[in-house]
Design a protein around this motif. Structure first.
Motif, PDB file in Angstrom:
ATOM      1  N   PHE A  42      10.468 -19.476  -6.930  1.00  0.00           N
ATOM      2  CA  PHE A  42      11.526 -20.379  -7.376  1.00  0.00           C
ATOM      3  C   PHE A  42      12.494 -19.607  -8.260  1.00  0.00           C
ATOM      4  O   PHE A  42      12.091 -18.982  -9.232  1.00  0.00           O
ATOM      5  N   GLY A  43      13.776 -19.692  -7.914  1.00  0.00           N
ATOM      6  CA  GLY A  43      14.804 -18.970  -8.666  1.00  0.00           C
ATOM      7  C   GLY A  43      14.986 -19.529 -10.065  1.00  0.00           C
ATOM      8  O   GLY A  43      14.476 -20.604 -10.396  1.00  0.00           O
ATOM      9  N   PRO A  44      15.733 -18.813 -10.865  1.00  0.00           N
ATOM     10  CA  PRO A  44      15.993 -19.269 -12.233  1.00  0.00           C
ATOM     11  C   PRO A  44      16.916 -20.489 -12.245  1.00  0.00           C
ATOM     12  O   PRO A  44      17.533 -20.827 -11.228  1.00  0.00           O
ATOM     13  N   ASN A  45      17.006 -21.140 -13.386  1.00  0.00           N
ATOM     14  CA  ASN A  45      17.864 -22.316 -13.540  1.00  0.00           C
ATOM     15  C   ASN A  45      19.315 -21.934 -13.834  1.00  0.00           C
ATOM     16  O   ASN A  45      20.088 -22.782 -14.231  1.00  0.00           O
ATOM     17  N   TRP A  46      19.643 -20.692 -13.673  1.00  0.00           N
ATOM     18  CA  TRP A  46      21.007 -20.224 -13.883  1.00  0.00           C
ATOM     19  C   TRP A  46      21.425 -19.424 -12.648  1.00  0.00           C
ATOM     20  O   TRP A  46      20.631 -19.206 -11.739  1.00  0.00           O
ATOM     21  N   PHE A  47      22.672 -18.993 -12.632  1.00  0.00           N
ATOM     22  CA  PHE A  47      23.186 -18.244 -11.491  1.00  0.00           C
ATOM     23  C   PHE A  47      22.328 -17.011 -11.227  1.00  0.00           C
ATOM     24  O   PHE A  47      22.014 -16.249 -12.136  1.00  0.00           O
ATOM     25  N   GLU A  48      21.964 -16.839  -9.971  1.00  0.00           N
ATOM     26  CA  GLU A  48      21.181 -15.692  -9.546  1.00  0.00           C
ATOM     27  C   GLU A  48      22.023 -14.925  -8.524  1.00  0.00           C
ATOM     28  O   GLU A  48      22.346 -15.483  -7.471  1.00  0.00           O
ATOM     29  N   PRO A  49      22.399 -13.692  -8.824  1.00  0.00           N
ATOM     30  CA  PRO A  49      23.184 -12.921  -7.851  1.00  0.00           C
ATOM     31  C   PRO A  49      22.467 -12.863  -6.504  1.00  0.00           C
ATOM     32  O   PRO A  49      21.238 -12.820  -6.431  1.00  0.00           O
ATOM     33  N   LYS A  50      23.236 -12.875  -5.438  1.00  0.00           N
ATOM     34  CA  LYS A  50      22.684 -12.928  -4.083  1.00  0.00           C
ATOM     35  C   LYS A  50      21.674 -11.815  -3.827  1.00  0.00           C
ATOM     36  O   LYS A  50      20.601 -12.067  -3.271  1.00  0.00           O
ATOM     37  N   HIS A  51      21.977 -10.587  -4.238  1.00  0.00           N
ATOM     38  CA  HIS A  51      21.050  -9.477  -3.971  1.00  0.00           C
ATOM     39  C   HIS A  51      19.716  -9.680  -4.696  1.00  0.00           C
ATOM     40  O   HIS A  51      18.669  -9.328  -4.177  1.00  0.00           O
ATOM     41  N   GLU A  52      19.746 -10.285  -5.886  1.00  0.00           N
ATOM     42  CA  GLU A  52      18.507 -10.565  -6.620  1.00  0.00           C
ATOM     43  C   GLU A  52      17.720 -11.681  -5.929  1.00  0.00           C
ATOM     44  O   GLU A  52      16.492 -11.613  -5.817  1.00  0.00           O
ATOM     45  N   ARG A  53      18.425 -12.725  -5.463  1.00  0.00           N
ATOM     46  CA  ARG A  53      17.764 -13.826  -4.764  1.00  0.00           C
ATOM     47  C   ARG A  53      17.106 -13.325  -3.489  1.00  0.00           C
ATOM     48  O   ARG A  53      15.953 -13.650  -3.200  1.00  0.00           O
ATOM     49  N   LEU A  54      17.825 -12.508  -2.730  1.00  0.00           N
ATOM     50  CA  LEU A  54      17.272 -11.987  -1.479  1.00  0.00           C
ATOM     51  C   LEU A  54      16.032 -11.130  -1.731  1.00  0.00           C
ATOM     52  O   LEU A  54      15.051 -11.218  -0.988  1.00  0.00           O
ATOM     53  N   GLN A  55      16.055 -10.329  -2.781  1.00  0.00           N
ATOM     54  CA  GLN A  55      14.897  -9.496  -3.122  1.00  0.00           C
ATOM     55  C   GLN A  55      13.712 -10.361  -3.548  1.00  0.00           C
ATOM     56  O   GLN A  55      12.577 -10.139  -3.117  1.00  0.00           O
ATOM     57  N   ARG A  56      13.977 -11.364  -4.375  1.00  0.00           N
ATOM     58  CA  ARG A  56      12.916 -12.266  -4.841  1.00  0.00           C
ATOM     59  C   ARG A  56      12.308 -13.009  -3.651  1.00  0.00           C
ATOM     60  O   ARG A  56      11.084 -13.094  -3.512  1.00  0.00           O
ATOM     61  N   GLU A  57      13.157 -13.532  -2.766  1.00  0.00           N
ATOM     62  CA  GLU A  57      12.662 -14.254  -1.599  1.00  0.00           C
ATOM     63  C   GLU A  57      11.873 -13.338  -0.671  1.00  0.00           C
ATOM     64  O   GLU A  57      10.870 -13.757  -0.092  1.00  0.00           O
ATOM     65  N   LYS A  58      12.307 -12.098  -0.544  1.00  0.00           N
ATOM     66  CA  LYS A  58      11.583 -11.126   0.290  1.00  0.00           C
ATOM     67  C   LYS A  58      10.160 -10.929  -0.239  1.00  0.00           C
ATOM     68  O   LYS A  58       9.200 -10.884   0.527  1.00  0.00           O
ATOM     69  N   GLU A  59      10.017 -10.826  -1.560  1.00  0.00           N
ATOM     70  CA  GLU A  59       8.690 -10.678  -2.176  1.00  0.00           C
ATOM     71  C   GLU A  59       7.835 -11.918  -1.922  1.00  0.00           C
ATOM     72  O   GLU A  59       6.648 -11.805  -1.594  1.00  0.00           O
ATOM     73  N   ALA A  60       8.442 -13.097  -2.078  1.00  0.00           N
ATOM     74  CA  ALA A  60       7.705 -14.342  -1.870  1.00  0.00           C
ATOM     75  C   ALA A  60       7.262 -14.471  -0.416  1.00  0.00           C
ATOM     76  O   ALA A  60       6.106 -14.823  -0.133  1.00  0.00           O
ATOM     77  N   ILE A  61       8.156 -14.174   0.502  1.00  0.00           N
ATOM     78  CA  ILE A  61       7.843 -14.277   1.928  1.00  0.00           C
ATOM     79  C   ILE A  61       6.736 -13.301   2.318  1.00  0.00           C
ATOM     80  O   ILE A  61       5.869 -13.623   3.138  1.00  0.00           O
ATOM     81  N   ALA A  62       6.709 -12.128   1.694  1.00  0.00           N
ATOM     82  CA  ALA A  62       5.633 -11.156   1.963  1.00  0.00           C
ATOM     83  C   ALA A  62       4.283 -11.738   1.545  1.00  0.00           C
ATOM     84  O   ALA A  62       3.276 -11.549   2.243  1.00  0.00           O
ATOM     85  N   ILE A  63       4.241 -12.462   0.440  1.00  0.00           N
ATOM     86  CA  ILE A  63       2.999 -13.113   0.008  1.00  0.00           C
ATOM     87  C   ILE A  63       2.628 -14.212   1.005  1.00  0.00           C
ATOM     88  O   ILE A  63       1.481 -14.326   1.425  1.00  0.00           O
ATOM     89  N   CYS A  64       3.622 -14.999   1.411  1.00  0.00           N
ATOM     90  CA  CYS A  64       3.375 -16.083   2.368  1.00  0.00           C
ATOM     91  C   CYS A  64       2.796 -15.564   3.680  1.00  0.00           C
ATOM     92  O   CYS A  64       1.929 -16.203   4.271  1.00  0.00           O
ATOM     93  N   ARG A  65       3.268 -14.423   4.132  1.00  0.00           N
ATOM     94  CA  ARG A  65       2.812 -13.887   5.419  1.00  0.00           C
ATOM     95  C   ARG A  65       1.325 -13.552   5.421  1.00  0.00           C
ATOM     96  O   ARG A  65       0.710 -13.472   6.476  1.00  0.00           O
ATOM     97  N   THR A  66       0.736 -13.343   4.247  1.00  0.00           N
ATOM     98  CA  THR A  66      -0.690 -13.045   4.161  1.00  0.00           C
ATOM     99  C   THR A  66      -1.521 -14.296   3.869  1.00  0.00           C
ATOM    100  O   THR A  66      -2.737 -14.213   3.738  1.00  0.00           O
ATOM    101  N   CYS A  67      -0.867 -15.429   3.766  1.00  0.00           N
ATOM    102  CA  CYS A  67      -1.530 -16.658   3.327  1.00  0.00           C
ATOM    103  C   CYS A  67      -2.142 -17.431   4.498  1.00  0.00           C
ATOM    104  O   CYS A  67      -1.480 -17.669   5.508  1.00  0.00           O
ATOM    105  N   PRO A  68      -3.382 -17.874   4.341  1.00  0.00           N
ATOM    106  CA  PRO A  68      -4.016 -18.656   5.400  1.00  0.00           C
ATOM    107  C   PRO A  68      -3.436 -20.068   5.514  1.00  0.00           C
ATOM    108  O   PRO A  68      -3.716 -20.772   6.485  1.00  0.00           O
ATOM    109  N   CYS A  69      -2.622 -20.471   4.568  1.00  0.00           N
ATOM    110  CA  CYS A  69      -2.081 -21.838   4.525  1.00  0.00           C
ATOM    111  C   CYS A  69      -0.609 -21.914   4.912  1.00  0.00           C
ATOM    112  O   CYS A  69       0.020 -22.949   4.719  1.00  0.00           O
TER     113      CYS A  69
END
Length: 107
Positions: A42-69
């Motif tokens: 979940f992003g911050p409650n303030w403006f998040e530059p696009k490159h930071e959001r994309l990097q954060r989401e990439k990390e989250a999606i990598a965790i999701c890909r290993t998840c049994p759920c």
């Protein structure tokens, strides 16, 4: 004046007394995100530059890909209309697109 009695209720009892719609889904107990920093999903409650959001989401999606759920999580997020964060390996825009597609098919 005496103080009123305060009932002490443990967290298990409180969880059981919640309406089913507010209880944690059973699959969530096995989700990989339980041990990860929520700020990754979940992003911050303030403006998040696009490159930071994309990097954060990439990390989250990598965790999701290993998840049994991942599929249960994704279905839950779409069904509940979760607007924010990464759920089931999908970011906000991807989920919105899925919801719009389902809405269009149903309409």
């Amino acid at each position: 004046m005496s103080e009123p009695d305060i009932a002490v209720v443990d967290s298990v009892s409180r969880t059981r007394s919640l309406p089913e719609s507010l209880q944690e889904p059973a699959w969530a107990r096995d989700a990989r995100c339980r041990t990860a920093d929520p700020a990754i999903f979940f992003g911050p409650n303030w403006f998040e530059p696009k490159h930071e959001r994309l990097q954060r989401e990439k990390e989250a999606i990598a965790i999701c890909r290993t998840c049994p759920c991942i599929l249960e999580c994704r279905a839950y997020a779409v069904a509940e209309g979760e607007s924010y964060g990464v759920w089931g390996g999908l970011g906000e825009a991807e989920r919105r697109e899925m919801i719009d597609t389902e809405f269009t098919r149903a309409g």
